[in-house]
Write an enzyme that holds these catalytic residues in place. Structure first.
Site, PDB file in Angstrom:
ATOM      1  N   SER A   1       0.860  -1.179   0.000  1.00 57.97           N
ATOM      2  CA  SER A   1       0.000   0.000   0.000  1.00 57.97           C
ATOM      3  C   SER A   1       0.895   1.226   0.000  1.00 57.97           C
ATOM      4  CB  SER A   1      -0.908  -0.002   1.230  1.00 57.97           C
ATOM      5  OG  SER A   1      -1.808   1.080   1.187  1.00 57.97           O
ATOM      6  N   GLU A   2       0.580   2.203  -0.841  1.00 55.74           N
ATOM      7  CA  GLU A   2       1.482   3.326  -1.073  1.00 55.74           C
ATOM      8  C   GLU A   2       1.759   4.166   0.169  1.00 55.74           C
ATOM      9  OE1 GLU A   2      -1.801   6.424  -2.916  1.00 55.74           O
ATOM     10  OE2 GLU A   2      -0.990   4.832  -4.170  1.00 55.74           O
ATOM     11  N   ASN A   3       0.928   4.037   1.204  1.00 57.04           N
ATOM     12  CA  ASN A   3       1.194   4.781   2.436  1.00 57.04           C
ATOM     13  C   ASN A   3       2.213   4.096   3.324  1.00 57.04           C
ATOM     14  OD1 ASN A   3      -0.974   2.884   2.695  1.00 57.04           O
ATOM     15  ND2 ASN A   3      -1.460   3.709   4.704  1.00 57.04           N
TER      16      ASN A   3
END
Length: 521
Positions: free
Chosen positions: A341-343
């Site tokens: 997940s990009e976070n």
């Protein structure tokens, strides 16, 4: 008894008397005293000297890891004309949305508008300036500032308005849809046959940071995914103000457990009354997953079931929001796919059971998640380093439009829909990236979404590897165009031709559209 201990135990007069023999120790005492003075009594006290027109770096991803107390304090201290650098602006009534409501923000530098209706309204009506910056580029521009790097080259955004210029920064207040200020073109350069865009570092006058805990010296720790943009922003401002849930004495946080060392922390505040709302609450299904009964839901499931066939055991994959998040429901038992997940999460697990959700643990869609065994969590800058560095095996994301040569548009309808590119530009621009687009074949109005040329602003030029719709599957050659390789079993090639606004080849091995079975385990 050590000299320092003797000095600390001495009367005040002895401490204040500096001699050649104790000069070094006196400096240490002075430093220790000033470091402990970092702790402020309130958020208002910590932010009151921020001037009007300051540039603020504001941590958080959605509502996860936002400096709640510091933002609320600024609504009380009343600074105006602020430029806020943040991945997004929370929601209408929380996070930076509060400062938008009070009209204290003049300009945002962000990657995503998201679900903040007031943010979108002010931008489209010309009340607010907005410099869209791809999420990974934003993280790296901030990281570069903290590392003393004035500029760098990235493949992200080449061939789009981010590089070519023309993206709306400010709309007219009087003429709807008229662009008053547009972005400028950026310098480009080619390395090893790949085109790159030069991006400049972003420094802040102040950084507003949320961490889990800190010691009185300013060594700080984040919790779960709440590190996100807080991590690089700590290092990129003239004055970093950190609010935490707990303050402990030096030594309580072991050296190897310090996420950000004290040198980057200038002011420290103990936060109070945290709300930590979850933007999009989602929970694990109780009992078997039931197929959708709506036409739209069935189409999404067809697409997701086909997309799941793109996964191979052991691969690392990034899934965009929307339809891509349904694909894991079709991964078979005993099959491992490391979802990133990009976070900043590698090893994203399923939704939590209701009542066990954790606001510090969300995915890119701002939904609560769990972690799989072996998961790891990093800051936003590191997350996009692994994306930009081509370490992902596959990226699956949605689209508004695709072209026959692999161009992708999914971030804006000028003057109407303003979502932002988020991390999509970074994901599709990584050299050698395998990009799978999943989308309905036609729009809600029945218009084709696969075109000769995209009509909307591009997210990436010549970046798509494969297109999966609810009707068909196409392979993409960025020079020769599309090849139809699969057709849904109840449709014909002629059906696909009627609803596709460009020419395409037909594979000699054309077959029915594959479908992975739903995993009820």
């Amino acid at each position: 008894m050590p000299i320092l201990s003797k000095i600390w135990a001495a009367p005040a007069a002895g401490i204040l008397r500096k001699t050649p023999r104790n000069a070094h120790q006196m400096r240490l005492i002075s430093m220790t005293s000033s470091m402990k003075a970092k702790v402020f009594n309130s958020a208002e006290e910590a932010v009151k000297d921020i001037p009007d027109n300051a540039k603020l770096l504001v941590g958080g991803f959605g509502l996860c890891g936002i400096p709640e107390n510091l933002i609320q304090a600024i609504t009380k201290t009343g600074q105006k004309g602020l430029t806020c650098v943040s991945n997004n602006a929370g929601v209408d009534n929380w996070g930076l949305g509060l400062l938008l409501q009070t009209r204290q923000i003049k300009k945002m530098i962000s990657s995503y508008v998201g679900e903040n209706g007031e943010f979108a309204r002010q931008y489209l009506s010309g009340e607010l300036e907005l410099e869209f910056t791809p999420q990974g580029t934003l993280a790296e521009r901030i990281r570069a500032a903290g590392a003393g790097v004035p500029a760098f080259y990235t493949p992200t955004g080449y061939g789009t308005q981010i590089q070519e210029g023309g993206a709306p920064i400010k709309y007219s207040k009087t003429e709807k849809g008229k662009i008053e200020v547009a972005s400028k073109a950026k310098e480009t350069r080619q390395f090893n046959g790949i085109n790159y865009v030069m991006e400049e570092a972003i420094w802040g006058d102040f950084a507003l940071i949320k961490a889990w805990r800190a010691d009185t010296l300013g060594n700080i720790q984040f919790r779960h995914a709440a590190g996100n943009f807080n991590n690089p922003m700590c290092k990129a401002s003239k004055c970093t103000i950190v609010e935490v849930e707990e303050i402990v004495e030096p030594g309580v946080i072991a050296p190897n457990d310090v996420h950000i060392p004290s040198i980057y922390c200038h002011r420290l505040v103990l936060g109070k009354n945290y709300k930590k709302p979850i933007e999009r609450p989602m929970f694990a299904h109780e009992g078997p997953i039931k197929p959708s009964t709506s036409a739209a839901g069935k189409s999404r499931e067809i697409i997701a079931a086909r997309a799941a066939l793109e996964f191979t055991d052991g691969m690392y994959a990034n899934l965009g929001i929307g339809i891509p998040t349904l694909a894991p429901n079709y991964i078979p038992n005993g099959f491992t796919v490391h979802l990133q997940s990009e976070n900043g999460i590698i090893g994203v697990g399923p939704y939590p059971r209701k009542g066990t959700e954790d606001a510090d643990l969300i995915n890119a869609g701002k939904e609560p998640i769990t972690l799989l065994k072996g998961a790891s969590i990093v800051g936003s800058d590191e997350s996009f380093a692994m994306i930009r560095g081509s370490h992902m095996d596959i990226t699956v994301l949605g689209a508004l439009q695709c072209s026959q040569f692999g161009d992708l548009a999914n971030w804006m309808i000028p003057g109407k829909l303003v979502k932002g590119m988020g991390g999509a530009m970074d994901l599709v621009s990584a050299p050698g990236a395998r990009v799978i687009v999943v989308m309905e074949h036609v729009s809600k109005n029945g218009e084709p979404k696969i075109l000769e040329h995209c009509e909307l602003p591009l997210t990436g030029k010549g970046v798509i590897s494969r297109i999966i719709t609810d009707m068909a599957v196409f392979d993409v050659d960025t020079k020769n165009g599309l090849t139809l390789i699969e057709v849904r079993k109840d449709l014909t090639v002629d059906d696909i031709k009627k609803l596709t606004a460009c020419k395409f080849e037909i594979s000699e091995n054309l077959k029915p559209m594959g479908q992975a079975p739903l995993n009820q385990g």
